[in-house]
Design an enzyme around this catalytic site. Sequence first.
Site, PDB file in Angstrom:
ATOM      1  N   ARG A   1       0.820  -1.223   0.000  1.00  0.00           N
ATOM      2  CA  ARG A   1       0.000   0.000   0.000  1.00  0.00           C
ATOM      3  C   ARG A   1       0.851   1.269   0.000  1.00  0.00           C
ATOM      4  O   ARG A   1       0.461   2.283   0.586  1.00  0.00           O
ATOM      5  CB  ARG A   1      -0.938   0.053   1.218  1.00  0.00           C
TER       6      ARG A   1
ATOM      7  N   ARG B   1      -3.252   6.806   1.160  1.00  0.00           N
ATOM      8  CA  ARG B   1      -3.760   8.018   1.812  1.00  0.00           C
ATOM      9  C   ARG B   1      -2.790   8.698   2.768  1.00  0.00           C
ATOM     10  O   ARG B   1      -3.032   9.820   3.182  1.00  0.00           O
ATOM     11  CB  ARG B   1      -5.062   7.686   2.551  1.00  0.00           C
TER      12      ARG B   1
ATOM     13  N   ARG C   1      -6.635  11.550  -5.690  1.00  0.00           N
ATOM     14  CA  ARG C   1      -7.829  10.790  -5.319  1.00  0.00           C
ATOM     15  C   ARG C   1      -9.056  11.699  -5.341  1.00  0.00           C
ATOM     16  O   ARG C   1     -10.127  11.306  -5.801  1.00  0.00           O
ATOM     17  CB  ARG C   1      -7.597  10.202  -3.933  1.00  0.00           C
TER      18      ARG C   1
ATOM     19  N   ASP D   1      -6.636  -2.802  -7.586  1.00  0.00           N
ATOM     20  CA  ASP D   1      -7.202  -3.457  -6.411  1.00  0.00           C
ATOM     21  C   ASP D   1      -7.501  -4.904  -6.745  1.00  0.00           C
ATOM     22  O   ASP D   1      -7.751  -5.245  -7.899  1.00  0.00           O
ATOM     23  CB  ASP D   1      -8.486  -2.754  -5.952  1.00  0.00           C
TER      24      ASP D   1
ATOM     25  N   TYR E   1     -14.835 -11.730  -0.390  1.00  0.00           N
ATOM     26  CA  TYR E   1     -15.506 -10.428  -0.561  1.00  0.00           C
ATOM     27  C   TYR E   1     -16.724 -10.563  -1.482  1.00  0.00           C
ATOM     28  O   TYR E   1     -17.742  -9.897  -1.292  1.00  0.00           O
ATOM     29  CB  TYR E   1     -14.546  -9.380  -1.145  1.00  0.00           C
TER      30      TYR E   1
HETATM   31  O1  CP3 Z   1      -0.032  -1.771  -2.448  1.00  0.00           O
HETATM   32  C1  CP3 Z   1      -0.281  -0.842  -3.258  1.00  0.00           C
HETATM   33  O2  CP3 Z   1       0.113   0.324  -3.098  1.00  0.00           O
HETATM   34  C2  CP3 Z   1      -1.013  -1.219  -4.534  1.00  0.00           C
HETATM   35  C3  CP3 Z   1      -2.418  -1.035  -4.537  1.00  0.00           C
HETATM   36  C4  CP3 Z   1      -3.315  -1.933  -3.714  1.00  0.00           C
HETATM   37  C5  CP3 Z   1      -4.531  -1.462  -3.169  1.00  0.00           C
HETATM   38  N1  CP3 Z   1      -5.211  -2.510  -2.651  1.00  0.00           N
HETATM   39  C6  CP3 Z   1      -4.969  -0.069  -3.197  1.00  0.00           C
HETATM   40  C7  CP3 Z   1      -6.003   0.369  -2.254  1.00  0.00           C
HETATM   41  C8  CP3 Z   1      -3.243  -3.293  -3.428  1.00  0.00           C
HETATM   42  C9  CP3 Z   1      -2.117  -4.277  -3.708  1.00  0.00           C
HETATM   43  C10 CP3 Z   1      -4.460  -3.654  -2.770  1.00  0.00           C
HETATM   44  C11 CP3 Z   1      -4.768  -5.025  -2.374  1.00  0.00           C
HETATM   45  C12 CP3 Z   1      -6.030  -5.300  -1.660  1.00  0.00           C
HETATM   46  N2  CP3 Z   1      -7.245  -4.697  -1.824  1.00  0.00           N
HETATM   47  C13 CP3 Z   1      -6.171  -6.325  -0.692  1.00  0.00           C
HETATM   48  C14 CP3 Z   1      -5.102  -7.306  -0.273  1.00  0.00           C
HETATM   49  C15 CP3 Z   1      -4.091  -6.721   0.620  1.00  0.00           C
HETATM   50  C16 CP3 Z   1      -4.609  -6.210   1.946  1.00  0.00           C
HETATM   51  O3  CP3 Z   1      -4.457  -5.001   2.189  1.00  0.00           O
HETATM   52  O4  CP3 Z   1      -5.111  -7.026   2.728  1.00  0.00           O
HETATM   53  C17 CP3 Z   1      -7.506  -6.275  -0.246  1.00  0.00           C
HETATM   54  C18 CP3 Z   1      -8.116  -7.172   0.806  1.00  0.00           C
HETATM   55  C19 CP3 Z   1      -8.179  -5.251  -0.984  1.00  0.00           C
HETATM   56  C20 CP3 Z   1      -9.601  -4.837  -0.916  1.00  0.00           C
HETATM   57  C21 CP3 Z   1      -9.699  -3.466  -0.356  1.00  0.00           C
HETATM   58  N3  CP3 Z   1      -9.382  -2.320  -1.056  1.00  0.00           N
HETATM   59  C22 CP3 Z   1     -10.123  -3.097   0.925  1.00  0.00           C
HETATM   60  C23 CP3 Z   1     -10.559  -4.050   2.029  1.00  0.00           C
HETATM   61  C24 CP3 Z   1     -10.071  -1.697   0.994  1.00  0.00           C
HETATM   62  C25 CP3 Z   1     -10.538  -0.819   2.120  1.00  0.00           C
HETATM   63  C26 CP3 Z   1      -9.519  -0.699   3.177  1.00  0.00           C
HETATM   64  C27 CP3 Z   1      -8.829   0.638   3.101  1.00  0.00           C
HETATM   65  O5  CP3 Z   1      -7.618   0.666   3.284  1.00  0.00           O
HETATM   66  O6  CP3 Z   1      -9.514   1.633   2.880  1.00  0.00           O
HETATM   67  C28 CP3 Z   1      -9.544  -1.241  -0.250  1.00  0.00           C
HETATM   68  C29 CP3 Z   1      -9.272   0.155  -0.613  1.00  0.00           C
HETATM   69  C30 CP3 Z   1      -7.919   0.504  -1.115  1.00  0.00           C
HETATM   70  N4  CP3 Z   1      -7.177  -0.263  -1.943  1.00  0.00           N
HETATM   71  C31 CP3 Z   1      -7.230   1.714  -0.862  1.00  0.00           C
HETATM   72  C32 CP3 Z   1      -6.032   1.648  -1.562  1.00  0.00           C
HETATM   73  C33 CP3 Z   1      -4.957   2.693  -1.655  1.00  0.00           C
HETATM   74  C34 CP3 Z   1      -7.750   2.901  -0.058  1.00  0.00           C
HETATM   75  C35 CP3 Z   1      -8.712   3.612  -0.957  1.00  0.00           C
HETATM   76  C36 CP3 Z   1      -8.862   5.092  -0.743  1.00  0.00           C
HETATM   77  O7  CP3 Z   1      -8.091   5.884  -1.306  1.00  0.00           O
HETATM   78  O8  CP3 Z   1      -9.833   5.469  -0.061  1.00  0.00           O
END
Ligand code: CP3
Length: 343
Positions: free
Chosen positions: A23, A27, A36, A73, A149
């Site tokens: 990640r 943010r 964003r 994602d 999910y």
């Molecule tokens: O790592 C990186 O920088 C690459 C991008 C990336 C994102 N999600 C961006 C993201 C990667 C590799 C993921 C993987 C992902 N997404 C997983 C597996 C890894 C983990 O973290 O467990 C899962 C379960 C998801 C599904 C997902 N996406 C969830 C549960 C959420 C909400 C949680 C949160 O942090 O808000 C997301 C949103 C998400 N994916 C964000 C980002 C940067 C935040 C979104 C925002 O800007 O509001």
Amino acid sequence: MSNPIIRILGGESVKRPPIWMMRQAGRYLPEYRDVRAKAGGFVDLCLTPALAAEVTLQPVRRFPFDAAIIFSDILIVPHALGVKLWFEEGEGPRLEPVASQAALQAMRTELDRGITGRVYEAILKVRAELPNHTVLIGFCGAPWTVASYMVAGRGTPDQEPARQLAESNPVLFSEIIDRLVDATALHLVGQLEAGADLLQLFDTWAGVLDEQSFEAWCVKPSAEIVRRVRSAKPDAKIILFPKGISVANMQKIVAACGGDAISIDMHADRKAARAALASTCAIQGNLDPDILIKGGAALDRAVDEILADFRGIRHIFNLGHGIKPETPIENVERMIARVRGAK
Ligand code: CP3
């Protein structure tokens, strides 16, 4: 390409561990929050190649990471199979639930190139701007985590709805998993063809399954995906991230998949993982994201312990899970400097 991550995954030892962060685009960076806000929604950000490329590059412009990870994602795969996907601000992802034969039948059988093609275009754009010594990581969610999910339509504390469906209707559940195995293998190969240098498979919820279910829903599907990716791309390098599992299960999944590295979370026993795995694959991890928030002497100590526990083996420094939004940027700088200064 002379990148330390590629060298480590290829079996070489390097003097200091390379570093990137799960990640790392996100943010905690003001420049991410700006883009964003302009993008509208999170899904729009993922699927607008110029913006996805921009936020992928932001952390490697700011910090000397050895890798960028394409901004996307894990839920883009079900979305490309026709499942509606959106984000509730301040909560997280939502999907139209897939928990019945009818919902499965309504899904596409092939990935929508109109969606996956945008990820590949973003990869092309990033690769064109990324320095040669920085690798680009493509990724997917592993089928179990993505299915969990899809079944609930959202994240839940322990993915109970998917575990229940797998128990009550294993035939339907395995059809969902099979559909994801097909799509995931193709999307990983697509990312390599677009210019990704290596892959990571995220199985965030591997740790909530019992032995038998872990074998059926994590090990087997992941091994089949790796087999298919390597039959298309024999040199493909793959990092596995089955979060929350025992060292014995780490050994099982690495052996079944032939993973080049395993990423371990912050609760894993480093010494046991090293003893069991270091001769077979590289180990990635495992700084606690909460200690990265704390910073200071506690952070220094935690970094030093990880470096000491993994000294002399093929180690990629990373967090045990994604960086949290409230993390101070100076703590990220401090962590990198400490890892880079490692003797
Ligand atoms: O790592 C990186 O920088 C690459 C991008 C990336 C994102 N999600 C961006 C993201 C990667 C590799 C993921 C993987 C992902 N997404 C997983 C597996 C890894 C983990 O973290 O467990 C899962 C379960 C998801 C599904 C997902 N996406 C969830 C549960 C959420 C909400 C949680 C949160 O942090 O808000 C997301 C949103 C998400 N994916 C964000 C980002 C940067 C935040 C979104 C925002 O800007 O509001």
